[in-house]
Every structure is written in C-alpha cells, then in structure tokens.
Design a protein around this motif. Structure first.
Motif, PDB file in Angstrom:
ATOM      1  N   ALA A   1      -1.234   8.073 -10.156  1.00  0.00           N
ATOM      2  CA  ALA A   1      -0.867   8.189  -8.737  1.00  0.00           C
ATOM      3  C   ALA A   1      -1.814   7.357  -7.874  1.00  0.00           C
ATOM      4  CB  ALA A   1      -0.900   9.655  -8.315  1.00  0.00           C
ATOM      5  N   ASP A   2      -3.103   7.399  -8.196  1.00  0.00           N
ATOM      6  CA  ASP A   2      -4.068   6.593  -7.447  1.00  0.00           C
ATOM      7  C   ASP A   2      -3.777   5.099  -7.592  1.00  0.00           C
ATOM      8  OD1 ASP A   2      -5.431   8.737  -6.435  1.00  0.00           O
ATOM      9  OD2 ASP A   2      -7.006   8.717  -7.953  1.00  0.00           O
ATOM     10  N   ALA A   3      -3.211   4.724  -8.732  1.00  0.00           N
ATOM     11  CA  ALA A   3      -2.895   3.313  -8.974  1.00  0.00           C
ATOM     12  C   ALA A   3      -1.538   2.922  -8.385  1.00  0.00           C
ATOM     13  CB  ALA A   3      -2.912   3.021 -10.474  1.00  0.00           C
ATOM     14  N   GLY A   4      -0.917   3.833  -7.650  1.00  0.00           N
ATOM     15  CA  GLY A   4       0.307   3.474  -6.950  1.00  0.00           C
ATOM     16  C   GLY A   4       1.597   3.758  -7.692  1.00  0.00           C
TER      17      GLY A   4
ATOM     18  N   VAL B   1      -1.351  -3.995  -2.790  1.00  0.00           N
ATOM     19  CA  VAL B   1      -1.086  -3.063  -1.696  1.00  0.00           C
ATOM     20  C   VAL B   1      -1.560  -3.712  -0.397  1.00  0.00           C
ATOM     21  CG1 VAL B   1      -3.282  -1.875  -2.112  1.00  0.00           C
ATOM     22  CG2 VAL B   1      -1.482  -0.729  -0.838  1.00  0.00           C
ATOM     23  N   ARG B   2      -0.781  -3.540   0.660  1.00  0.00           N
ATOM     24  CA  ARG B   2      -1.101  -4.113   1.966  1.00  0.00           C
ATOM     25  C   ARG B   2      -1.157  -2.991   3.001  1.00  0.00           C
ATOM     26  NH1 ARG B   2       0.061  -9.105   4.788  1.00  0.00           N
ATOM     27  NH2 ARG B   2       0.919  -9.928   2.850  1.00  0.00           N
TER      28      ARG B   2
ATOM     29  N   ASP C   1      -5.404  -6.824  -4.195  1.00  0.00           N
ATOM     30  CA  ASP C   1      -4.743  -7.255  -5.428  1.00  0.00           C
ATOM     31  C   ASP C   1      -5.510  -6.658  -6.595  1.00  0.00           C
ATOM     32  OD1 ASP C   1      -3.875  -8.646  -7.750  1.00  0.00           O
ATOM     33  OD2 ASP C   1      -3.149 -10.284  -6.494  1.00  0.00           O
ATOM     34  N   ALA C   2      -4.946  -5.570  -7.164  1.00  0.00           N
ATOM     35  CA  ALA C   2      -5.659  -4.839  -8.220  1.00  0.00           C
ATOM     36  C   ALA C   2      -5.768  -5.638  -9.499  1.00  0.00           C
ATOM     37  CB  ALA C   2      -4.942  -3.519  -8.487  1.00  0.00           C
ATOM     38  N   GLU C   3      -4.817  -6.523  -9.746  1.00  0.00           N
ATOM     39  CA  GLU C   3      -4.861  -7.292 -10.984  1.00  0.00           C
ATOM     40  C   GLU C   3      -5.931  -8.377 -10.917  1.00  0.00           C
ATOM     41  OE1 GLU C   3      -1.501  -8.655 -13.985  1.00  0.00           O
ATOM     42  OE2 GLU C   3      -1.368  -9.679 -12.079  1.00  0.00           O
ATOM     43  N   ARG C   4      -6.035  -9.055  -9.783  1.00  0.00           N
ATOM     44  CA  ARG C   4      -7.041 -10.098  -9.629  1.00  0.00           C
ATOM     45  C   ARG C   4      -8.392  -9.527  -9.209  1.00  0.00           C
ATOM     46  NH1 ARG C   4      -4.758 -15.237  -9.219  1.00  0.00           N
ATOM     47  NH2 ARG C   4      -2.484 -15.249  -9.077  1.00  0.00           N
ATOM     48  N   ILE C   5      -8.396  -8.231  -8.849  1.00  0.00           N
ATOM     49  CA  ILE C   5      -9.602  -7.578  -8.299  1.00  0.00           C
ATOM     50  C   ILE C   5     -10.102  -8.400  -7.125  1.00  0.00           C
ATOM     51  CG2 ILE C   5     -11.783  -6.442  -8.856  1.00  0.00           C
ATOM     52  CD1 ILE C   5     -11.090  -6.445 -11.719  1.00  0.00           C
ATOM     53  N   GLU C   6      -9.194  -8.603  -6.178  1.00  0.00           N
ATOM     54  CA  GLU C   6      -9.520  -9.347  -4.958  1.00  0.00           C
ATOM     55  C   GLU C   6      -9.003  -8.577  -3.746  1.00  0.00           C
ATOM     56  OE1 GLU C   6      -9.290 -13.975  -6.581  1.00  0.00           O
ATOM     57  OE2 GLU C   6      -7.768 -13.219  -5.191  1.00  0.00           O
ATOM     58  N   ALA C   7      -9.723  -8.721  -2.644  1.00  0.00           N
ATOM     59  CA  ALA C   7      -9.282  -8.127  -1.384  1.00  0.00           C
ATOM     60  C   ALA C   7      -9.417  -9.173  -0.285  1.00  0.00           C
ATOM     61  CB  ALA C   7     -10.113  -6.895  -1.043  1.00  0.00           C
ATOM     62  N   HIS C   8      -8.387  -9.290   0.529  1.00  0.00           N
ATOM     63  CA  HIS C   8      -8.404 -10.202   1.671  1.00  0.00           C
ATOM     64  C   HIS C   8      -8.230  -9.386   2.951  1.00  0.00           C
ATOM     65  CE1 HIS C   8      -7.477 -13.096  -1.531  1.00  0.00           C
ATOM     66  NE2 HIS C   8      -7.901 -14.046  -0.707  1.00  0.00           N
TER      67      HIS C   8
ATOM     68  N   SER D   1     -16.088 -10.540  -0.237  1.00  0.00           N
ATOM     69  CA  SER D   1     -17.012 -10.582  -1.367  1.00  0.00           C
ATOM     70  C   SER D   1     -17.461  -9.155  -1.651  1.00  0.00           C
ATOM     71  CB  SER D   1     -18.227 -11.469  -1.035  1.00  0.00           C
ATOM     72  OG  SER D   1     -19.143 -11.452  -2.110  1.00  0.00           O
ATOM     73  N   LEU D   2     -16.905  -8.556  -2.714  1.00  0.00           N
ATOM     74  CA  LEU D   2     -17.141  -7.147  -3.001  1.00  0.00           C
ATOM     75  C   LEU D   2     -17.653  -6.957  -4.416  1.00  0.00           C
ATOM     76  CD1 LEU D   2     -13.769  -5.689  -1.614  1.00  0.00           C
ATOM     77  CD2 LEU D   2     -15.966  -5.766  -0.409  1.00  0.00           C
ATOM     78  N   THR D   3     -18.502  -5.958  -4.595  1.00  0.00           N
ATOM     79  CA  THR D   3     -18.819  -5.537  -5.956  1.00  0.00           C
ATOM     80  C   THR D   3     -17.618  -4.781  -6.506  1.00  0.00           C
ATOM     81  OG1 THR D   3     -19.687  -3.382  -5.306  1.00  0.00           O
ATOM     82  CG2 THR D   3     -21.238  -5.249  -5.278  1.00  0.00           C
ATOM     83  N   LEU D   4     -17.604  -4.545  -7.816  1.00  0.00           N
ATOM     84  CA  LEU D   4     -16.476  -3.835  -8.407  1.00  0.00           C
ATOM     85  C   LEU D   4     -16.353  -2.423  -7.825  1.00  0.00           C
ATOM     86  CD1 LEU D   4     -14.177  -3.784 -10.418  1.00  0.00           C
ATOM     87  CD2 LEU D   4     -15.788  -3.045 -12.187  1.00  0.00           C
ATOM     88  N   THR D   5     -17.491  -1.756  -7.624  1.00  0.00           N
ATOM     89  CA  THR D   5     -17.444  -0.401  -7.054  1.00  0.00           C
ATOM     90  C   THR D   5     -16.905  -0.429  -5.628  1.00  0.00           C
ATOM     91  OG1 THR D   5     -19.286   0.314  -8.441  1.00  0.00           O
ATOM     92  CG2 THR D   5     -18.823   1.623  -6.491  1.00  0.00           C
ATOM     93  N   GLU D   6     -17.356  -1.395  -4.820  1.00  0.00           N
ATOM     94  CA  GLU D   6     -16.834  -1.512  -3.453  1.00  0.00           C
ATOM     95  C   GLU D   6     -15.335  -1.775  -3.480  1.00  0.00           C
ATOM     96  OE1 GLU D   6     -20.955  -3.376  -1.541  1.00  0.00           O
ATOM     97  OE2 GLU D   6     -19.293  -4.687  -2.122  1.00  0.00           O
ATOM     98  N   PHE D   7     -14.910  -2.642  -4.410  1.00  0.00           N
ATOM     99  CA  PHE D   7     -13.482  -2.947  -4.500  1.00  0.00           C
ATOM    100  C   PHE D   7     -12.687  -1.686  -4.838  1.00  0.00           C
ATOM    101  CE2 PHE D   7      -9.702  -3.904  -6.929  1.00  0.00           C
ATOM    102  CZ  PHE D   7      -9.042  -4.785  -6.083  1.00  0.00           C
ATOM    103  N   ARG D   8     -13.163  -0.907  -5.816  1.00  0.00           N
ATOM    104  CA  ARG D   8     -12.431   0.303  -6.208  1.00  0.00           C
ATOM    105  C   ARG D   8     -12.325   1.292  -5.049  1.00  0.00           C
ATOM    106  NH1 ARG D   8      -9.624  -1.799 -10.041  1.00  0.00           N
ATOM    107  NH2 ARG D   8     -10.784  -2.380 -11.907  1.00  0.00           N
ATOM    108  N   MET D   9     -13.377   1.400  -4.271  1.00  0.00           N
ATOM    109  CA  MET D   9     -13.328   2.309  -3.132  1.00  0.00           C
ATOM    110  C   MET D   9     -12.330   1.823  -2.082  1.00  0.00           C
ATOM    111  SD  MET D   9     -17.208   3.594  -2.484  1.00  0.00           S
ATOM    112  CE  MET D   9     -16.615   4.572  -1.128  1.00  0.00           C
ATOM    113  N   LEU D  10     -12.379   0.525  -1.787  1.00  0.00           N
ATOM    114  CA  LEU D  10     -11.469  -0.019  -0.782  1.00  0.00           C
ATOM    115  C   LEU D  10     -10.017   0.097  -1.254  1.00  0.00           C
ATOM    116  CD1 LEU D  10     -11.344  -1.373   1.977  1.00  0.00           C
ATOM    117  CD2 LEU D  10     -11.531  -3.598   0.837  1.00  0.00           C
ATOM    118  N   GLU D  11      -9.793  -0.127  -2.548  1.00  0.00           N
ATOM    119  CA  GLU D  11      -8.453   0.030  -3.114  1.00  0.00           C
ATOM    120  C   GLU D  11      -7.975   1.475  -2.957  1.00  0.00           C
ATOM    121  OE1 GLU D  11      -8.233  -0.417  -7.323  1.00  0.00           O
ATOM    122  OE2 GLU D  11      -6.043  -0.556  -7.351  1.00  0.00           O
TER     123      GLU D  11
END
Length: 237
Positions: A22-25, A139-140, A147-154, A161-171
């Motif tokens: 569910a968290d993964a959408g 997710v927008r 972008d969970a697959e690329r592990i990128e956030a715009h 520029s995010l660490t993996l932990t920051e990215f997971r939280m923002l996601e």
C-alpha cells in the motif's frame, strides 16, 4: 493503481506486506489460503499475485496450476520457506513467473513484483507501459514528482539531491498527501535501508528535506508538523 492479491496463511506477514505494498502505491487484497485466493481472483481480477506455497486447503502450487488451467495469465510470484532447486523448478513449471525464498527483503519483493507488472504490461500492450504501472513507480503531488524506480525526485523541474533515506521519506509523504505519518511509521519506512535510524533522527531528516525544497522555492511550507502526531505533506488545493 495496480491491484495486488497477497495469499498467505501467516496473518502477521500478510499485515506487513499489505502495508508495504500500500505504501508503494498498490491496491491490496488478501486471502489466507489458495481456495480463498481463487475466489479473490474471480472477484477482484488482480494485476499480480504474491502467494505463499505452504498453505492449508489449497497450496500455492495448486493455486498456480488451477489458474493456468483456466487460462488466466496473471503474473504470479511464489513465496516459500523452501529454497531448494526442485521446489523452485516445480513452481516455475506450473506457471509461476517468479519465486523468492523466505526470509526476504520487502524492498526486493516490491522490485520483483514491479518487474513482473512491467513485463506483463509489455506483453499486453507492446512498448507502452500501462497507466497502472506508471502510477506504481511515479507519483506527482503538485510540482513534486517522485520516480521510485529511478530513485529520483524533482521539484519545480529541478532534480533534488537526496540521500536514500531522505528519498524514502519524501516518497512516503508524496504517496499519502494530506495524511499524517507518525515518527514510528516513518521509522518503519526508512528502516528498510541499511542505515541505523533512531526515532528522533526523523526530525532531522524532515528538516533536511524542508531545507532542500526551500532551496528551490524559499516559500515552500508543504511539509507540516502536526504536534503530537507526526508530519504530513499538505495536499495541493
């Protein structure tokens, strides 16, 4: 939103996996054995099935065999505590698409299911990925794109520029806009990384996220503190 059917007689594991998917959408339904799994397939037409092998009434192998005999091509990933090559070969010969042995990483399981969904989308629709699959990996929220697959956030067209932990939280915030996430829940989400995280560190990561978003838009204030409850990403109006 991809529909995932989880079939397992271990209710504790079902609860953990339901939360992770569910968290993964994903939209998640569950069943506690193969027979109730067959009923769920007929009722809900899932996009993919994650099934245990060892279950009462009807095991995962039999579930797989019956679905293929009915001509149902739904992607199936089998979970088992057995990890020998014979069981793996049997599952695949019966029509399973993938196989993972317990214990397993939830993150790896999610990645394997996403790969199954992609292959199924390509099979059904040529090179055009399904909208459901895109929703699972991207997710927008307003001008924030994850972008969970690329592990990128715009944000506003700028790559963060995010660490993996920051990215997971923002996601996690982006997948549940407007919903308060407690520090405990955020801790569970980031614990999947190989870093050691204590509860109060969540506050530090939230501050870092705010600063990085404010560096792009000084007026950014959408990550809100809910006193006594946690944090939430304000849903766009």
């Amino acid at each position: 939103m991809p529909r995932i059917l989880l079939v397992d007689d271990d209710e504790a594991l079902l609860e953990v996996l339901t939360m992770a998917f569910a968290d993964a959408g994903h939209s998640v339904t569950t069943a506690v054995d193969g027979l109730s799994g067959l009923d769920a397939v007929a009722r809900d037409a899932p996009d993919a099935i994650v099934s245990d092998v060892n279950m009462p009434r009807l095991d995962g192998f039999a579930l797989c065999r019956r679905l293929r005999a009915q001509g149902d091509p739904v992607p199936i990933l089998l979970l088992t505590s057995r990890d020998n090559e014979i069981d793996e070969a049997l599952g695949l010969e019966l029509g399973a698409d993938d196989y993972i042995a317990k214990p397993f990483s939830t993150r790896i399981l999610l990645a394997r299911v996403t790969a199954l969904l992609r292959r199924d989308a390509l099979r059904r629709g040529g090179l055009v990925e399904s909208r459901a699959l895109r929703d699972a990996v991207q997710v927008r929220v307003g001008e924030l794109i994850i972008d969970a697959e690329r592990i990128e956030a715009h944000f506003k067209g700028t790559l963060l520029s995010l660490t993996l932990t920051e990215f997971r939280m923002l996601e996690a915030f982006a997948r549940k806009p407007g919903i308060v996430l407690s520090r405990d829940r955020l801790l569970e989400i980031v614990r999947g990384d190989d870093s050691v995280v204590v509860e109060r560190i969540i506050d530090t990561y939230v501050r870092r996220l705010r600063r990085k978003l404010e560096a792009i838009d000084p007026g950014f204030d959408a990550i809100e503190t809910v006193v006594g409850a946690g944090y939430r990403l304000r849903a766009p109006r």
